[in-house]
Design a protein around this motif. Sequence first.
Motif, PDB file in Angstrom:
ATOM      1  N   ARG A  48      94.009  24.513  76.809  1.00  0.00           N
ATOM      2  CA  ARG A  48      94.661  25.888  76.736  1.00  0.00           C
ATOM      3  C   ARG A  48      94.372  26.718  75.282  1.00  0.00           C
ATOM      4  N   ALA A  51      91.359  28.321  75.625  1.00  0.00           N
ATOM      5  CA  ALA A  51      91.295  29.471  76.707  1.00  0.00           C
ATOM      6  C   ALA A  51      92.450  30.738  76.076  1.00  0.00           C
ATOM      7  N   LEU A  53      95.545  30.542  76.096  1.00  0.00           N
ATOM      8  CA  LEU A  53      96.897  30.616  76.927  1.00  0.00           C
ATOM      9  C   LEU A  53      97.905  30.124  75.934  1.00  0.00           C
ATOM     10  N   PRO A  73      93.450  36.115  76.076  1.00  0.00           N
ATOM     11  CA  PRO A  73      92.305  35.275  77.150  1.00  0.00           C
ATOM     12  C   PRO A  73      91.269  36.081  77.575  1.00  0.00           C
ATOM     13  N   LYS A  74      91.726  37.414  77.879  1.00  0.00           N
ATOM     14  CA  LYS A  74      90.815  38.214  78.468  1.00  0.00           C
ATOM     15  C   LYS A  74      89.752  38.883  77.797  1.00  0.00           C
TER      16      LYS A  74
ATOM     17  N   ALA B 215      95.283  36.173  83.753  1.00  0.00           N
ATOM     18  CA  ALA B 215      95.098  36.481  82.242  1.00  0.00           C
ATOM     19  C   ALA B 215      93.578  36.190  81.766  1.00  0.00           C
ATOM     20  N   VAL B 216      93.093  35.063  82.178  1.00  0.00           N
ATOM     21  CA  VAL B 216      91.770  34.558  82.062  1.00  0.00           C
ATOM     22  C   VAL B 216      90.796  35.591  82.621  1.00  0.00           C
ATOM     23  N   ASP B 217      91.222  35.967  84.092  1.00  0.00           N
ATOM     24  CA  ASP B 217      90.275  36.861  84.717  1.00  0.00           C
ATOM     25  C   ASP B 217      90.178  38.195  84.098  1.00  0.00           C
ATOM     26  N   GLY B 218      90.887  38.604  83.166  1.00  0.00           N
ATOM     27  CA  GLY B 218      90.825  39.862  82.442  1.00  0.00           C
ATOM     28  C   GLY B 218      92.036  40.884  83.011  1.00  0.00           C
TER      29      GLY B 218
END
Lengths: 385, 319
Positions: A48, A51, A53, A73-74, B215-218
């Motif tokens: 995490r 990532a 997070l 993260p993005k 969030a990870v996907d942007g």
Amino acid sequence: MATIGMERINKVYMNGFHAVHDLSLTVDEGEFMVLVGPSGCGKTTVLRMIAGLEDISSGELRFGEKLVNNLEPKERDIAMVFQNYALYPHMTVAQNIAFSLKLRKMPKGEIRQKVEEAANILGLTEWLDRKPKELSGGQRQRVAMGRALVREPSVFLMDEPLSNLDAKLRVKMRTEVRRIQERLGVATVYVTHDQTEAMTMGDRVAVLKDGALLQVDTPQALYDRPVNQFVGAFIGSPAMNLYQAEMANRGRSLKLGSQVLTLPDTILVARPALSTYSGKQLTVGIRPEDLSARPHLSTSGNTLRCEITLVEALGSELMVHFTIDANLIQVEQVNSQEQDILSDKNEGVARLDPSVPVKAGDKLTLEVKLERLHFFDPTGNAIYD
Amino acid sequence: MAVVANELPKVRRSPTNTKIKRDTHSKRLARIGWAFSTPALLFVALVTIFPIGFSLALSLSNVSVTGNGFSLQGFTFSNYYELLNSSTWRYAMEFTVFYTIATVLVELILGTAIALILERLTKGRGPMMALLLLPWSMITVISAELWQYIYEGTYGVLQSMFSAVGLGSPVFLGSPTPAVVSMMVADIWKTTPFVAVIVVAGLVMLPSEVFEAAAVDGASSWTTFWRITFPLLRPTIAIAVLFRILQAFGLFDLPFVLTGGGPGTSTTSLALLSYKVMFQNIDYGPGAAVAVSATLLVIVGSLLFLRVFKAQVGKEELQ
């Protein structure tokens, strides 16, 4: 495409819990790195943090040359597969897979093409218009993989992605996940508590316990040369048998309870330090496959007499549970998941040829491959010098 | 062979036996259930179903009022004709619908915004919720009196605040449009917390992993709200809105205390109109007809709303 570099990474939670201690680890481009350890060892926290997070308390995290500690993260260009898949329940399979591409404002035609391509690879083509709840566990799993696949990320992260599947499907998906990872060809971190998964999937495996990295190496090297008795016991199934033993005769004989194994010179040559343990206690590790059955009750310097308590016939081999009068050592956090609660705590396991006629209650002489014994000092560290 | 033949029926019979047993058991349970709920049902019938039926009967009768009470004298539709030809009724109907839509919309937006903030509070969420619920827990008549004190034309709190900053002395309850707006403000103040609390409950139930995946996907926070949070919250919001629609259509105590339905009839809701016609004009027939029209409005409004949301409710539940 990038390497993942972790340099003395720590995680301390608000409540003071120190979850990860000084972790340094590098994952090469295209490498499949498995983080394995008992639950609560900090492996998911590490993932995490990679990532984004979870905040990194101290230390440096780099993707390639770039320091990413403080990136959202993005902004990290990662793809992640979650334990419960984390599919968007209100979107169809196609929308789930396309979501990240849409956010990047990719042209519609291109998105459709990518989604169809991913669906084709994952066998999801006929399910594209379904919602996640209409899918089976394995299909949901594949949708989660599909989301990662279309992203073409620079780093690929997976958090116990197979743990919610039934045993048979899990074995099948192991190869599929490996296949997809190879296709992506990016640095991958895969978290699991299942040592079999770790061994079968990882290019390298990092073993964590209580937030600290114990050892990182190829699966075979971990198996052959564990740095300590925890790694020795954790890697391998059935687990390594660990016995309390006493070194005698300047390192030439090893007392296990009332029985004595005579160590050949080659062992002492390879590990001269063993002679310094003469008259002292240490732990000896015997892998189940390094034991074989002697036809007669004859004994010599490389045999142990035992009493059989249980025989599990697996077809290709027999798992024979036995007791000897030496003390078996239980390694904390290892045995809980593997050990049958009903079995005697003092039982060892031997992996024997199915042609051996044995049954519970029998007395048996086991021959030990002495060259393959593992030795651990009283603090649990392996003795190799 | 004979043994098998003898055995078979026995084996076959046993599941049927257990089924019968289970049936009688569940029937007995059902009987007990009915026995326990009958007193409550009778009470509900007495205070709810009977009055509804009675006002329906009243609305369809010639009612003559005498010194000793009133009597129903024959069936007629005239009460409803009177209604349809009355501009007061038509205005009350339009006002009630407009008021409901406007207040519920504002409450929904404010309530959701507050809920999103509350959900993010890691510390002190409990005390904040308690504070927030204070207006909601207050009896409407009392909060209406409170707002009366705020809006009052001569000594009101707002009045003195406005003149203190040199904005003159605006009229709040004394002229039609400000009166409607003032009443809506009082209503929104009181019921937004209700929406907020329901939405918080919905938010807390949403799986955190889905948001992490976004969030990870942007996804930005704005995108996350519109593409993930809001669609997943739809069933929760539907419930909050339904409750609010039912309540707002029955609007009575706020205008009764704050404006008495005025100035003129500008804040007269259907419920208030029905009350006035029945108990101030002593016109039971038409009054009952207004009440029935209000009931119909509630039913039609709720059904329409549910129809719009039906596609969502129950369909969007989590995997």
